[in-house]
Structure formats: structure tokens, C-alpha cells
Design an enzyme around this catalytic site. Structure first.
Site, PDB file in Angstrom:
ATOM      1  N   HIS A   1      36.820  36.323  22.310  1.00  0.00           N
ATOM      2  CA  HIS A   1      35.934  37.459  21.943  1.00  0.00           C
ATOM      3  C   HIS A   1      36.555  38.529  21.106  1.00  0.00           C
ATOM      4  CE1 HIS A   1      32.691  40.298  22.339  1.00  0.00           C
ATOM      5  NE2 HIS A   1      32.502  40.548  23.481  1.00  0.00           N
TER       6      HIS A   1
ATOM      7  N   TYR B   1      35.240  45.295  21.186  1.00  0.00           N
ATOM      8  CA  TYR B   1      36.167  45.252  21.953  1.00  0.00           C
ATOM      9  C   TYR B   1      37.691  45.098  21.680  1.00  0.00           C
ATOM     10  CZ  TYR B   1      32.027  45.220  24.791  1.00  0.00           C
ATOM     11  OH  TYR B   1      30.794  45.562  25.237  1.00  0.00           O
TER      12      TYR B   1
HETATM   13  C1  PHB Z   1      27.242  44.691  27.065  1.00  0.00           C
HETATM   14  O1  PHB Z   1      27.713  44.672  28.286  1.00  0.00           O
HETATM   15  O2  PHB Z   1      26.541  45.516  26.975  1.00  0.00           O
HETATM   16  C2  PHB Z   1      27.988  43.824  26.384  1.00  0.00           C
HETATM   17  C3  PHB Z   1      29.366  43.165  26.613  1.00  0.00           C
HETATM   18  C4  PHB Z   1      29.959  42.393  25.737  1.00  0.00           C
HETATM   19  C5  PHB Z   1      29.446  42.153  24.521  1.00  0.00           C
HETATM   20  C6  PHB Z   1      28.267  42.804  24.262  1.00  0.00           C
HETATM   21  C7  PHB Z   1      27.659  43.734  25.192  1.00  0.00           C
HETATM   22  O3  PHB Z   1      30.013  41.519  23.607  1.00  0.00           O
END
Ligand code: PHB
Length: 368
Positions: free
Chosen positions: A184, A189
Site C-alpha cells: 500500500h 499512508y
Molecule cells: C479509510 O479507512 O478511510 C481508508 C483506509 C485505507 C485507504 C483509504 C481509506 O487506503
């Protein structure tokens, strides 16, 4: 000449339902279930309810799990699963067994939230990031929404440990029966925080130049590839998404560099979120430049429907299409596309957290 024409004609007939080879499997179709955070993994362990949910969606050519932490430090939301200890491996094994029993293929999405977190997840310790820059907005915590706080910049000496955590998580994913992993590197992140210059002002070999900002991603990909095979590792990026207060001064050149750097490694795929979180696209960014620079399969995501998906594949702009909310609300999405059946209405209120309701109880055509 004639051969070329025939080849082109054959390509024109490729659509979402054309089989495709990926990670040593022949997938039945080119529909990918996109990673979707659902916050139903109490104690960070995947459970039987989750096994049912994923198994219900196993007619997808490929399932990519919700973001799954590589370490406790990587946690940033309540009740998201992990994949770094035996308990978590055992939990995910139930999921992969259930999906495989239905003939599905499933990758684990490996996730470290970095600064999109809160000390309450870490016994009061600060979340970590490339640089001590606080994102605007609020963290989702067990105690409700709380303002983000300034994270601690990772020291140069700590970074090998993070890469090792990704390697370990990839090994755990293999033990849990996953067919591969997705790194990811999207949506603001940790890895994305390193890539973009709005969140990375480091002066060591992990900051500054494009090469330096891409270094962590490449080292993670290499560690995971060495562990489980490069053909079983995919990467997800989101070049125009400003979600989680992420920004870059020159997204096209940044992500062109990322795509080029990932090329030639024999990776499973490059997965690109082509829209913002709310579904907007950008005329200032040309996704084709990423596809042209990456030599493997290209998965497109972001507001696609049946027609747009087919068109993109027929025009050779993507090899596969990932659907998020449509798969969330339609366990049998491929069958619905195939038959032209109406789609279920997604229930926003049950997206994050809760029980079976809004999770495993969306009807299929067969159950209706
Ligand atoms: C979210 O929890 O809003 C979320 C999590 C991971 C992502 C995008 C959104 O990549």
C-alpha cells in the site's frame, strides 16, 4: 500487416470477462475487488465473519484485502487486521481457505499508516512519519475523532527495521495462504508520505530527490519480492489523491519516476487509484504516462463502472479494473455485470465497523 490487424481485432474483443494470467494463476476475469477498510477485525485478527465476507466475493478475478498492518506501529484505525503474529496468520488462513474453496485468488494489502494514526493506538507513543509534519484533520480512534498530532520523524537507523517488518509481513502472508501481497503506497499512508514532498522534507538518502523519495518503496518491494517472489508482489499508488492531507509539488514527474522504478522487476502489477477519494479525476495528470512506463499489468481504479471498465480494457489503457464500493454492496458483481442485472444500493452507515449487517448480508441474484 494482416497479422497485426488480427492481433488488434483480438485485443478489441478483450473485456472484463477475458481471463488473464497473474502471479502463476489464470484469473477467470479482470475484475478486482479493491482493498476496503471495514473495521471489523476485533483485536487485529481476521475472524470467521470476514472469511464469509471475502468468500462471498470470490468470483472476483482477484481479491485484494483491506489494509492490513505490518506491525503494531503501523496501526492507525480501530479494529483493522494485522499480519505479523501467529494469531493473525491463523485468522487470515481461515479467510484464504474460504476464498480458495470457492476458486478465488486473494492478495493481502500490507499497510503502515505512518502519521495517519494517534498515540492512543501506541500506548501513548507518537506515530512515526518521514518528517515531523502534522497532517490537517482528525484521527479515527477508539475514543472517537481526535485531532492528528505531530508525528515523530523516523531516524535513518530505524528504516531498515521498517523494511524488515514488511519482509516479515510478506512471509506471514505466505504462511496464511495468500496468493501474493500488495504494498500500500497510496492514500497518504507511510510509503506515500515518503514519496511526496509535502510530507517528506528529509535530508538523508530517503528525502529530497525523486530517487531518494522512492527508495523506501523500492526497498520494501525488494524485501517482499525476495521473500515470496516478485511475481507475487503488486503496488498501489494514488497520484492525484489528496486524502489524508497528502500533497506533492509535481505529481506527474514524481509518479512517472515511481512507475519507471517499479518497471523491470517482474512485479505482479501496478494498481493506480486514478481519482480522488470523492471520485474526481484531474485533467492535469495523464495516467497513460504511468502505464507506458511500467512493464507489467496495470490495474485501474476509481469510479469505474461496467462500460467504462470494458472500454478501458478494449482500448488497452488498463489490464484489469478494481471496483471498491460496487464489490462491497454486490458480492456477485461479476454475475451482475454479465447479466446486466441492477446493483444493490451501498449503505454508507455500515461501511466502517459493526457486525454482519451491511457486511455479509447484501443479497446475491441467486438469494433474491
Ligand atoms: C479509510 O479507512 O478511510 C481508508 C483506509 C485505507 C485507504 C483509504 C481509506 O487506503
Amino acid at each position: 500487416m494482416e497479422q497485426k490487424l488480427e492481433q488488434r481485432e483480438a485485443e478489441m474483443n478483450i473485456n472484463l470477462f477475458s481471463p488473464i494470467a497473474l502471479a502463476g494463476h489464470t484469473l477467470n476475469n479482470r475484475m478486482v475487488m479493491a482493498p476496503l477498510t471495514r473495521n471489523r477485525a476485533a483485536g487485529s485478527v481476521a475472524n470467521t465473519m470476514m472469511a464469509k465476507y471475502y468468500a462471498q466475493r470470490s468470483s472476483a478475478g482477484l481479491i485484494i484485502t483491506e489494509g492490513t498492518q505490518i506491525s503494531e506501529q503501523g496501526v492507525g484505525y480501530p479494529a483493522t487486521p494485522g499480519i505479523y503474529n501467529q494469531h493473525q496468520i491463523d485468522g487470515w488462513k481461515r479467510v484464504t481457505d474460504a476464498v480458495h474453496a470457492q476458486g478465488g485468488t486473494i492478495f493481502a494489502q500490507l499497510w503502515h499508516c505512518g502519521r495517519i494514526s494517534h498515540p492512543s493506538f501506541h500506548n501513548g507513543e507518537l506515530p512515526v512519519a518521514p518528517s515531523a509534519i502534522k497532517p490537517a484533520g482528525e484521527a479515527v480512534t477508539y475514543e472517537g475523532m481526535q485531532p492528528f498530532i505531530e508525528p515523530r520523524a523516523l531516524s535513518n537507523e530505524e528504516i531498515p527495521g521498517i523494511i524488515e517488518q514488511y519482509r516479515h509481513a510478506a512471509a506471514c502472508a505466505k504462511k496464511a495462504g495468500f496468493d501474493g501481497v500488495e504494498i500500500h503506497a497510496a492514500n497518504g499512508y507511510l510509503v506515500d508520505q515518503f514519496i511526496r514532498d509535502g510530507s517528506n522534507i528529509r535530508t538523508d538518502q530517503y528525502g529530497g530527490s525523486l530517487e531518494n523519495r522512492t527508495r523506501l518503496l523500492l526497498q520494501i518491494v525488494t524485501a517482499a519480492g525476495d521473500e515470496i517472489g516478485f511475481h507475487k508482489v503488486g503496488v498501489r499508488i494514488s497520484p492525484i489523491n489528496a486524502f489524508n492531507d497528502i500533497s506533492d509539488s509535481a505529481p506527474q514527474s514524481t509518479f512517472n519516476h515511481v512507475a519507471s522504478s517499479l518497471s523491470g522487476l517482474g512485479l505482479a502489477y501496478l494498481h493506480v487509484v486514478e481519482a480522488s477519494m470523492s471520485g474526481e479525476t484531474s485533467v492535469d495528470f495523464d495516467m497513460q504516462q504511468l502505464r507506458d512506463r511500467f512493464d507489467g499489468l496495470y490495474i485501474a481504479n476509481g469510479g469505474y463502472d461496467h462500460n467504462r471498465g470494458n472500454q478501458s480494457i478494449a482500448e488497452n489503457r488498463a489490464d484489469m479494473i478494481a471496483f471498491g464500493v460496487p464489490f462491497l454492496a454486490n458480492p456477485d458483481l461479476p454475475e451482475r455485470f454479465r447479466t446486466g442485472a441492477a446493483l444493490n444500493t451501498p449503505d454508507q452507515a455500515t461501511f466502517y465497523g459493526g457486525d454482519e449487517h451491511g457486511y455479509t448480508d447484501y443479497p446475491t441474484l441467486e438469494s433474491e
